[in-house]
Design an enzyme around this catalytic site. Structure first.
Site, PDB file in Angstrom:
ATOM      1  CE1 TYR A 197      46.507  53.359  50.881  1.00  0.00           C
ATOM      2  CE2 TYR A 197      44.981  54.031  52.592  1.00  0.00           C
ATOM      3  CZ  TYR A 197      45.250  53.788  51.255  1.00  0.00           C
ATOM      4  OH  TYR A 197      44.273  53.974  50.313  1.00  0.00           O
TER       5      TYR A 197
ATOM      6  CG  ASP B  50      45.725  44.112  36.295  1.00  0.00           C
ATOM      7  OD1 ASP B  50      45.808  43.131  37.060  1.00  0.00           O
ATOM      8  OD2 ASP B  50      46.563  44.338  35.412  1.00  0.00           O
TER       9      ASP B  50
ATOM     10  CG  ASP C 182      35.621  54.230  46.809  1.00  0.00           C
ATOM     11  OD1 ASP C 182      35.523  53.921  48.014  1.00  0.00           O
ATOM     12  OD2 ASP C 182      35.713  55.415  46.417  1.00  0.00           O
TER      13      ASP C 182
HETATM   14 MG    MG Z   1      38.322  54.540  50.566  1.00  0.00          MG
END
Ligand code: MG
Ligand code: NAI
Length: 359
Positions: free
Chosen positions: A136, A219, A247
């Protein structure tokens, strides 16, 4: 007196944050030692559409003087997501060096998990997401824009210092709570950044021989979260990987609306920021049906950070009590209750914690 800056943001952000504030105010009335003062900053997409800025240029100077920040969500179909995210949320996370983003993944009482065989005891992880660099970092460019030879470059940034400090924080947490630490990366494919990350993790593991340590590829980590969630205690991962996996964690908990996060500046040079992990959920915004629990739980994390840990635990207890009773349930949990009814119920179920709160 603790001063809290509230940034409700866009979409369901203001709807859920209002309930967190309600619960915090209730704590304040029940315990005079928890003295909180709130200031509101209506920054976000509306501000951007009016003024061209998500928040004013001196926003960080303004926020710097607070004890903590309570944040809702940003993002709107009216503006590109990279603008809303980078010009508000990431500015705060990076500017205030919020390098530990703490995200518990636990099964709450009375909420069904999609994992068929999982018991409550099997799912008790806490993600330590790096918050200031990694994928990010915002380093890159686009050249030959709009032509057929257009190229986009997005460079991840992994510094030794940035990697060491977040992994060390994870090991300290593992030691404090007698839990294992799992590192998630992808060193087979990311042959520079993730190799550095793994090397630092292995070095650090030697310093914490009492803390069980394992490394997983991202993964495989996703697979194990579903198949063997009991493998995980503390999980440390880069900005992007932990974003994605949490998430999944929220889904395992039973919904996006349940999951909280604490963006911590552990040195306390800057205020830390508390927010649900979900976004602005534009498709349900304005309908009063968002689940406020992720936000309320993040307010509990805030109280813990501010030194009111008994009240932090009490809020979580109250959330569990309301969910266990099953009378008040927002639509994401299969009910018909509103955001406000859920907030009211959690505030009403609060009782005096047994341990006295230090002033
Ligand atoms: Mg998020
Ligand atoms: P989202 O997290 O807003 O929504 C994902 C799904 O979860 C949707 O089905 C939504 O209805 C549901 N959901 C989210 N919060 C809920 C709640 N409190 N109660 C019940 N259901 C809830 O993610 P999405 O749809 O990918 O992004 C929407 C916008 O939010 C975009 O503009 C995105 O950039 C932004 N975003 C902002 C974040 C932040 O401010 N921290 C984080 C993630 C996305």
């Amino acid at each position: 007196m603790k001063r809290i800056a509230v940034i409700p943001g866009d979409g369901v952000g203001p709807e859920v944050v209002r309930e967190s504030e309600k619960v915090l105010r209730m704590v304040g009335t029940m315990d005079p030692a928890v003295e909180l003062a709130f200031d509101h900053y209506e920054w976000g997409t509306d501000n951007y559409l009016r003024s061209g800025e998500m928040m004013p240029e001196d926003a960080l100077d303004i926020l710097q003087h607070y004890d903590a920040l309570l944040f809702g969500a940003v993002g709107s179909p009216a503006v590109k997501d990279h603008v809303t995210l980078r010009d508000l949320l990431l500015k705060i996370r990076f500017g205030f060096d919020l390098y530990v983003n703490l995200r518990p993944v636990k099964l709450l009482d009375g909420v069904e998990t999609p994992l068929r065989n999982a018991e409550q005891a099997d799912v008790d992880m806490v993600f330590v997401r790096e918050g200031t660099e990694g994928e990010y970092a915002g380093v890159g460019d686009r050249i030959y824009r709009g032509t057929s030879r257009e190229v986009a470059l997005q460079t991840a940034v992994f510094s030794r210092r940035g990697t060491e400090r977040v992994i060390r924080w994870a090991f300290e947490l593992g030691r404090r709570e007698s839990r294992s630490v799992t590192s998630v990366s992808k060193a087979n494919a990311l042959n520079y950044s993730a190799v550095l990350w793994d090397e630092i993790f292995d070095e650090m593991a030697l310093e914490y021989p009492d803390v069980p340590a394992q490394r997983l590829l991202v993964d495989a980590a996703a697979m194990f979260m579903v198949m063997e969630p009991e493998r995980f205690g503390v999980v440390v991962a880069s900005n992007l990987f932990a974003d994605i996996l949490t998430d999944l964690g929220a889904a395992i908990m039973g919904g996006m609306g349940l999951a909280p996060s604490a963006g911590l500046n552990p040195e306390r040079v800057y205020p830390s920021m508390f927010e649900p992990i979900h976004g602005s959920a534009p498709e349900i915004a304005g309908r009063g049906e968002a689940n406020p629990i992720g936000s309320i739980w993040s307010a509990a994390q805030m109280l813990d950070h501010l030194g009111f840990s008994a009240w932090s635990a009490e809020i979580l207890r109250s959330i569990n009590e309301v969910l266990r009773a099953g009378v008040v349930r927002t639509p994401d949990l299969g009910g018909t209750s509103s955001t406000v009814e859920m907030g009211d119920a959690i505030a009403a179920a609060l009782t005096q914690p047994k341990v006295a709160t230090p002033a």
